[in-house]
Structure formats: C-alpha cells, structure tokens
Design an enzyme around this catalytic site. Sequence first.
Site, short mmCIF file in Angstrom:
data_model
loop_
_atom_site.label_atom_id
_atom_site.label_comp_id
_atom_site.label_asym_id
_atom_site.label_seq_id
_atom_site.Cartn_x
_atom_site.Cartn_y
_atom_site.Cartn_z
N GLY A 168 41.55 33.94 37.49
CA GLY A 168 41.36 32.82 36.59
C GLY A 168 40.68 33.16 35.28
N MET A 169 39.65 32.37 34.96
CA MET A 169 38.95 32.50 33.68
C MET A 169 37.77 33.45 33.76
SD MET A 169 40.47 30.53 31.50
CE MET A 169 39.24 30.18 30.26
N ASP B 13 43.34 28.01 46.64
CA ASP B 13 42.60 29.18 46.16
C ASP B 13 43.45 30.44 46.23
OD1 ASP B 13 40.28 27.84 45.52
OD2 ASP B 13 39.46 28.01 47.54
N ASP C 76 28.24 75.77 55.61
CA ASP C 76 29.12 74.94 56.43
C ASP C 76 28.33 74.08 57.41
OD1 ASP C 76 31.35 75.91 55.22
OD2 ASP C 76 31.94 77.28 56.82
#
Length: 508
Positions: A429-430, A294, A36
Amino acid sequence: MKLAYWMYAGPAHIGTLRVASSFKNVHAIMHAPLGDDYFNVMRSMLERERDFTPVTTSIVDRHVLTRGSQKKVIKNITRKDKQEKPDLIILTPTCTSSILQEDLQNFVNRAAGESESDVILADVNHYRVNELQAADRTLHQITRFYIEKAENQNTLDLTKTKKPSANIIGIFTLGFHNQHDLRELKRLLNDLGIEINQVIPEGSSISDLQNLVKAWFNLVPYREIGLITAKYLKKKFNMPYVSRTPMGIVDTAECIREIAIIIKNYGVQIDCEQYIDQQTRFISQAAWFSRSIDCQNLTGKKAIVFGDATHAALITKILAREMGVRVLCAGTYCKHDADWFREQIQGFCDQVLITDDHTQVGDMIAEMEPSAIFGTQMERHIGKRLDIPCGVISAPVHIQNFPLGYRPFLGYEGTNQIADLIYNSFTLGMEDHLLEIFGGHDTKQVITKSLSTDSNLNWAPGGLAELKKIPGFVRGKVKRNTEKFARENNITEITGEVMYAAKEAISV
C-alpha cells in the site's frame, strides 16, 4: 572441492557432528587440523544450551604429518572412552585431513578392541557429499549398526505398540526451527490419537534405536535428513513411512490423510476429514486470511524463493497456491535432490534455479527485481543491498533462526506463522509514501550499492541530485536501470543527462 567465502551447505563432517551431538552420550572425535574445530562454539552459541556432548578434535599437526596419526587417534579414542564412558564414539575426518589418505578404519578397529564403548568410522565420502547428505547417511549408519547389533544379540523385539505410534525421524541440532516443528508435530499426532514412539536423533539414546521397529510408521518431516533411514526400515521391516512435509494448509491436510491410510491398514479408523476441517477453520487463521481483503494486497506481487529442497518447494507452493503470489523463480542449493524439487514446483513458478553458488542467486534476484524474497540468510543480505524485503525460510541457520518465542513452520500453527511471514515481508500500500512523508527509514540519502564488484561507475553530483528527487519506493529500480544503461553504453560517469537518456531508452 572449491574455495568459497559462503556455503549454503557446509562440509560433510559438520553433518556427521550434528547427528552425533544430537544423540545423548554419543561422543564424536574429529580428525582435523586447527581451524576446523569450530563446531562446539557454533553449537552452544546458536542452540543456547550447555547440555550437549562436545566434540573432541584429534589435531593434525606437524608431528602427525611426519609420523602419521595412528597412535594419536587411538590414544584420543581410548582416553575419551575412559573419561566420558560414552555409549558410542564416532570418528570423522575432514576434507583437510582426508588428504593424508590414512587407513582410519584400521585405527577404529584397533581402538575398538581397547574400548568399552562402541567405536565406528563415519562412512561418508567427504569430497563427494555435503553437510546435509552426510547427516542423512550418518543417521542411517548409526541406526543400522544398532539394529543389526540387537539382531545379532537376539534382543530385537518386533512387537508393535498396542496403540497407534510413530517415529519422527530427522529432528536434529542446528536445524531450522526444528525444535518448534517437533512440538507442533507431537501436538498434531497426539490430536490424531497417535503416540510418539521415538524421535531421532535429537535427544534420543542409541539404546532406544532398537525400539524403532515397534512403531506403526515413520514420519520424515524434512527430505534433507531421515529419508535414507526410513527407506532402510521400510526395506528391512516393511515399516511404512510418510515423507510428505506438513507445511501449509494443503500439504498438512495431505500428510494427515496419508497417516490415516497407514493407520487404517492396521485396522484403526481415524476421522481425519473432520479433524482437518476443524483445524483449518478454527486453529489455522491462514485459510480465511488468504481470502480476506488484507491478503488481496498481495495480488500482482512477485517473489523469488530459494533454500533447501523441503522449505523452498513448500514455500513456493504456499505462495502460489494459497496466497496468490506469483513466484518468478524457485530454487534450491540441494543439487542432489534437483529432480524431486523440479517435480514438486512444476506449475507453481516461472523459472527454476538449481545451484549452490550464491552469486548466481544474487544476479538472478537483481535481474528479476521481485517485490519480496523468501530465502536464506544470504538472500536476506542480498535483499538489503537491493532494497528488497526478504523473509528467511530456510537454513543455513543464524542466531535469528532460534527465536525465544514459538515459531513452527509445520502443522496448523505453522500455517499462521508462514502467513504472517509472507504478508509482513512485502511492502504494501502506501507504506513507502508514508515513510517518506513522516521521515521514516528513507532519509533521501542515495546509497550507491550494487551486487557487482565493478567500481568503474561514478555518480556525478548532478546525477545524485536527480536521483534524490525520485520517490524512495522506486528509486532503487531507477538506479539499477540507469547503471545498466551506462554499462551497456560504456559510460563511466552518470550525470543527469545520462539518467534522462536511460529513461528514454527504457520507454522506447
């Protein structure tokens, strides 16, 4: 108490140790078995600093089990008192050592009579509270102890500062971006003409606690720690406090307005609306960005949010209200704060999940298939296995959550950081098509990963060949749907024919 290999919030003694080590010259002694005692390593590694008071472990070994630990605990306390000369020694057991059912308060009382330092026992139930709850209660306990001590010695000065001032309560070690948030809060208050009276517990001395009452108000940026202390000061000294977290454009503005109202009650006027307008238009870029071309790429995107109550609630509201993202599910592991969490996110998400079981979170993510996840390090791992991007927005902390650069989540600079995090977490997007065309991370190798531990499913060569033909940006979804179809129909081997059958079943 249950056995787990992952916990969102650690055991209670970790919360106590985090608060104790945040103060200057406060020494914590942990009554615990070997295993611990990892706190010092974790603290020094993550915070990247050496200047902190290490925790001492009073080891529970076989001798303690046979003879009891009274002599050993008292010896460790008095030894540290002579060696380190701390202002305060705080003793905390762990869940393991609590099984011994020893009267640690009696040990503390005896050690206090032999020590020059103040000695207290952490007043938390280690079986009923977690790390965050224990930290909140320990900070309150220490604050109350020294304020009452000053009252008994007639040294408590209730005179307010001449200029508007605030205490920032709840910044402490191993917090999620806490040091960056503190810098931003100081800047914000300074811009408003408000001085910083005290910051507790991080970097403060216990001798400064009696000066808390000199501030005009208290600011509690996170619900997880500091709220009990603020309520105590409100009840005892009628000190107002602001608990609205200044995260995101809307809530930062509301927090400033609440501060202005409190300052006005003291007879001082702050032109907060002009300040909010200037900061929103010229410092924060998130306001115009959320309305830009955007950001329109996020339209129709779906997200899942999970974390502590403060960060999960605020990120949910930012996604839905400021960025136009649909939140399929928002959740928190702070089950003790579930009512507040539900109230805050009402109307901003489709579903709510309150759990500290990461498997439930993983199953929910796998079922809903969001465009992005905003969660903890565990959700980041889940996202990797499911090919879903994840932005980390909450503790538990990892070395990555202690960036070298300036990365606040609060205030107006925080709005910029959060907007970047959200936007960059989505696949837009792409991107996937370009990566596939130009040989990016998608190498067309099929990775048969799943959140399930069920290994009965086997992909035949024909099935893998068909899977490779599928574009990378939808391959993960097709794979999961096919495996789901196979399980529902007790199919153990997935061939090309099974893939077509699964497609037809979904189309129906």
